[in-house]
Design a protein around this motif. Structure first.
Motif, PDB file in Angstrom:
ATOM      1  N   ALA A 328       0.819  -1.215   0.000  1.00 21.27           N
ATOM      2  CA  ALA A 328       0.000   0.000   0.000  1.00 21.27           C
ATOM      3  C   ALA A 328       0.852   1.264   0.000  1.00 21.27           C
ATOM      4  O   ALA A 328       0.354   2.352  -0.289  1.00 21.27           O
ATOM      5  CB  ALA A 328      -0.933   0.005   1.206  1.00 21.27           C
ATOM      6  N   LYS A 329       2.128   1.129   0.362  1.00 17.56           N
ATOM      7  CA  LYS A 329       3.098   2.229   0.310  1.00 17.56           C
ATOM      8  C   LYS A 329       2.668   3.437   1.131  1.00 17.56           C
ATOM      9  O   LYS A 329       2.747   4.595   0.702  1.00 17.56           O
ATOM     10  CB  LYS A 329       3.375   2.635  -1.139  1.00 17.56           C
ATOM     11  CG  LYS A 329       4.018   1.530  -1.962  1.00 17.56           C
ATOM     12  CD  LYS A 329       4.309   1.985  -3.386  1.00 17.56           C
ATOM     13  CE  LYS A 329       4.967   0.855  -4.186  1.00 17.56           C
ATOM     14  NZ  LYS A 329       5.266   1.266  -5.578  1.00 17.56           N
ATOM     15  N   THR A 330       2.186   3.177   2.322  1.00 17.47           N
ATOM     16  CA  THR A 330       1.888   4.238   3.274  1.00 17.47           C
ATOM     17  C   THR A 330       2.066   3.682   4.671  1.00 17.47           C
ATOM     18  O   THR A 330       2.269   2.466   4.851  1.00 17.47           O
ATOM     19  CB  THR A 330       0.470   4.795   3.081  1.00 17.47           C
ATOM     20  OG1 THR A 330       0.309   5.967   3.897  1.00 17.47           O
ATOM     21  CG2 THR A 330      -0.587   3.773   3.449  1.00 17.47           C
ATOM     22  N   LYS A 331       2.004   4.546   5.661  1.00 17.63           N
ATOM     23  CA  LYS A 331       2.174   4.120   7.048  1.00 17.63           C
ATOM     24  C   LYS A 331       1.086   4.734   7.919  1.00 17.63           C
ATOM     25  O   LYS A 331       0.442   5.718   7.552  1.00 17.63           O
ATOM     26  CB  LYS A 331       3.546   4.564   7.584  1.00 17.63           C
ATOM     27  CG  LYS A 331       4.736   3.865   6.968  1.00 17.63           C
ATOM     28  CD  LYS A 331       6.035   4.328   7.633  1.00 17.63           C
ATOM     29  CE  LYS A 331       7.245   3.617   7.042  1.00 17.63           C
ATOM     30  NZ  LYS A 331       8.511   4.051   7.706  1.00 17.63           N
ATOM     31  N   MET A 332       0.901   4.129   9.084  1.00 17.89           N
ATOM     32  CA  MET A 332       0.042   4.698  10.112  1.00 17.89           C
ATOM     33  C   MET A 332       0.603   4.252  11.456  1.00 17.89           C
ATOM     34  O   MET A 332       1.498   3.400  11.518  1.00 17.89           O
ATOM     35  CB  MET A 332      -1.401   4.216   9.932  1.00 17.89           C
ATOM     36  CG  MET A 332      -1.566   2.721   9.896  1.00 17.89           C
ATOM     37  SD  MET A 332      -3.235   2.264   9.371  1.00 17.89           S
ATOM     38  CE  MET A 332      -3.132   0.477   9.440  1.00 17.89           C
ATOM     39  N   LEU A 333       0.108   4.849  12.516  1.00 20.73           N
ATOM     40  CA  LEU A 333       0.561   4.498  13.856  1.00 20.73           C
ATOM     41  C   LEU A 333      -0.512   3.655  14.513  1.00 20.73           C
ATOM     42  O   LEU A 333      -1.638   4.118  14.732  1.00 20.73           O
ATOM     43  CB  LEU A 333       0.842   5.769  14.662  1.00 20.73           C
ATOM     44  CG  LEU A 333       1.581   5.611  15.986  1.00 20.73           C
ATOM     45  CD1 LEU A 333       2.323   6.898  16.330  1.00 20.73           C
ATOM     46  CD2 LEU A 333       0.644   5.255  17.139  1.00 20.73           C
ATOM     47  N   ARG A 334      -0.168   2.409  14.823  1.00 27.62           N
ATOM     48  CA  ARG A 334      -1.117   1.503  15.470  1.00 27.62           C
ATOM     49  C   ARG A 334      -1.010   1.642  16.985  1.00 27.62           C
ATOM     50  O   ARG A 334       0.087   1.681  17.535  1.00 27.62           O
ATOM     51  CB  ARG A 334      -0.824   0.058  15.077  1.00 27.62           C
ATOM     52  CG  ARG A 334      -1.049  -0.251  13.614  1.00 27.62           C
ATOM     53  CD  ARG A 334      -0.521  -1.646  13.284  1.00 27.62           C
ATOM     54  NE  ARG A 334      -1.182  -2.684  14.052  1.00 27.62           N
ATOM     55  CZ  ARG A 334      -2.012  -3.600  13.551  1.00 27.62           C
ATOM     56  NH1 ARG A 334      -2.273  -3.597  12.267  1.00 27.62           N
ATOM     57  NH2 ARG A 334      -2.564  -4.520  14.303  1.00 27.62           N
ATOM     58  N   VAL A 357      -6.771   0.341  16.818  1.00 26.96           N
ATOM     59  CA  VAL A 357      -6.791   1.799  16.787  1.00 26.96           C
ATOM     60  C   VAL A 357      -5.582   2.269  15.996  1.00 26.96           C
ATOM     61  O   VAL A 357      -4.457   1.853  16.285  1.00 26.96           O
ATOM     62  CB  VAL A 357      -6.756   2.402  18.206  1.00 26.96           C
ATOM     63  CG1 VAL A 357      -6.718   3.927  18.137  1.00 26.96           C
ATOM     64  CG2 VAL A 357      -7.962   1.948  19.020  1.00 26.96           C
ATOM     65  N   SER A 358      -5.809   3.084  14.993  1.00 31.57           N
ATOM     66  CA  SER A 358      -4.693   3.635  14.227  1.00 31.57           C
ATOM     67  C   SER A 358      -4.857   5.141  14.101  1.00 31.57           C
ATOM     68  O   SER A 358      -5.976   5.666  14.070  1.00 31.57           O
ATOM     69  CB  SER A 358      -4.595   2.995  12.844  1.00 31.57           C
ATOM     70  OG  SER A 358      -5.697   3.367  12.030  1.00 31.57           O
ATOM     71  N   TYR A 359      -3.730   5.826  14.047  1.00 33.80           N
ATOM     72  CA  TYR A 359      -3.686   7.267  13.833  1.00 33.80           C
ATOM     73  C   TYR A 359      -2.963   7.532  12.524  1.00 33.80           C
ATOM     74  O   TYR A 359      -1.937   6.911  12.241  1.00 33.80           O
ATOM     75  CB  TYR A 359      -2.959   7.965  14.981  1.00 33.80           C
ATOM     76  CG  TYR A 359      -3.733   7.951  16.277  1.00 33.80           C
ATOM     77  CD1 TYR A 359      -4.643   8.956  16.572  1.00 33.80           C
ATOM     78  CD2 TYR A 359      -3.567   6.929  17.200  1.00 33.80           C
ATOM     79  CE1 TYR A 359      -5.372   8.953  17.748  1.00 33.80           C
ATOM     80  CE2 TYR A 359      -4.287   6.911  18.385  1.00 33.80           C
ATOM     81  CZ  TYR A 359      -5.188   7.918  18.661  1.00 33.80           C
ATOM     82  OH  TYR A 359      -5.907   7.902  19.825  1.00 33.80           O
TER      83      TYR A 359
END
Length: 411
Positions: A328-334, A357-359
């Motif tokens: 997906a070539k993106t990130k998030m904070l879990r 929960v992700s930010y």
């Protein structure tokens, strides 16, 4: 005699609600004074196990993860902007005290009145309590301020394999209470909701937990109920470039806010427990013991989804959770927590799972990853998504300010 005493108490409360003895007892909460709303207090640097309330970002996002969460989604019953603004001011005053390890008010000397603070956290320290507040798309609809709703804040699309229950979906306001003591979390949520009685009610709530292994003096990544580490790829609090690129908004009144996605995920533990370790690791794309990507030795080794073995097969299977998420070539904070709710009455199996929960800077990041997982993610055999929500978490609060101030000042 008893009846007469009860009557006198009721009479006293009626008098107090009209304004007697300087006490306000009404729809906005028991015993809340205007002084409490207008004077927010300060972070107490000397509090044991203290996380600061004030800061560039709200607490509970990049703060060190705690052991327990109380996650609650509320429904808003007011259409008055000023009333809701005063509620957030009140929550600000209470939050500072709660995160300082204090009660929201001392015990009253008048035994004919209910106490302002419910009291179950008396004698407990702050336990690294963080309180995080956000609002959904419908919050703006109800207050008729849709012009202030950021374009990125919209309901998530339906994803393949979703089996969402309306009971755990939607809502207007979210409060995430995290600490190392479940009673501290409950006390905080209980008193915040009690203080805003008549303005909000609970739609759904879920408690959760994490446990941490300590190795070489460092806290390790927590494991979920499938025994795999959860959150290995998170951006770190000191990686400002990554936070700016992936986690926090950088424009508008929502600057330094973040988009929270919550998914209540049922985990089919009995099916998982009958799965061979080799297949479990192929499902995640990581080794269970170390957390390392398949073919590597250490948890934080670089994930290379293009690497193949001698037979030409991908070392990390194409349908594994890690492989698909990486594409997906993106990130998030879990910032996820496990939960257990006893027994599923329909099946007799464990009612257990993950409060995911992700930010992220935009919900589109989550949508991109979830669409990539789609129907081919091996994990789908072992999980079912039961609840969902998207919220804009307000920017951090400057000392003397209040939760949601940048929004309300823009109206």
């Amino acid at each position: 005699m008893t009846n007469n005493n009860n009557m006198s108490r009721r009479d006293f409360l009626k008098i107090a609600s009209i304004g007697g003895a300087g006490v306000v007892v009404g729809s906005t909460g028991l015993g809340t004074s205007l002084l409490a709303i207008n004077h927010f207090g300060k972070d107490n640097k000397h509090t044991k196990h203290k996380v600061n309330f004030y800061g560039k970002y709200q607490s509970g996002i990049i703060s060190d993860v705690q052991k327990h969460v109380y996650f609650v989604v509320l429904e808003l019953h007011s259409t008055e902007v000023n009333e809701v603004k005063e509620m957030f001011k009140q929550w600000t005053a209470h939050s500072i005290k709660l995160m300082n390890g204090d009660l929201i008010a001392p015990l009253t000397n008048n035994t004919m009145l209910p106490t302002i603070d419910t009291g179950e956290a008396k004698g407990l320290d702050a336990a690294r309590l963080t309180l995080t507040y956000g609002v959904s798309p419908t919050f703006f609809d109800k207050l008729k301020i849709t012009e202030k709703r950021p374009k990125d804040l919209k309901d998530l699309p339906h994803f393949p394999k979703d089996q969402l229950d309306d009971k755990f979906t939607g809502g207007d306001i979210v409060i995430q209470a995290c600490s190392d003591d479940p009673q501290v979390n409950f006390h905080a949520i209980r008193n915040l909701i009690r203080a805003s009685s008549g303005i909000v009610t609970m739609k759904w709530a879920q408690t959760g937990f994490n446990s941490f292994e300590e190795k070489d003096g460092k806290v390790q990544t927590p494991r979920n109920l499938f025994s795999f580490k959860d959150g290995t790829g998170n951006p770190k609090a000191h990686e400002q470039d990554a936070l700016d690129q992936y986690i926090f908004s950088n424009s508008g009144w929502e600057k330094n806010g973040s988009y929270l996605v919550v998914r209540k995920i049922q985990m089919h533990l009995e099916t998982w427990d009958r799965t061979a370790l080799e297949d479990q690791e192929a499902t995640f794309g990581r080794h269970r013991d170390s957390g390392a990507p398949l073919g590597k030795k250490n948890e934080f080794d670089t994930v290379n989804i293009e690497e193949k073995d001698k037979e030409g097969n991908y070392v990390i299977p194409e349908d594994s959770h890690v492989h698909l998420a990486k594409k997906a070539k993106t990130k998030m904070l879990r910032r996820s927590f496990s939960y257990t709710n006893g027994v599923n009455e329909q099946t007799g199996a464990f009612d257990a799972g993950l409060i995911f929960v992700s930010y992220q800077k935009s919900p589109e990041q989550f949508t991109r990853i979830q669409n990539m997982l789609g129907r081919i993610d091996r994990m789908n055999e072992y999980i079912t998504h039961r609840g969902s929500g998207v919220f804009l978490v307000f920017p951090g609060i400057k000392e003397g300010g209040y939760i949601g101030e940048t929004l309300f000042n823009s109206i």
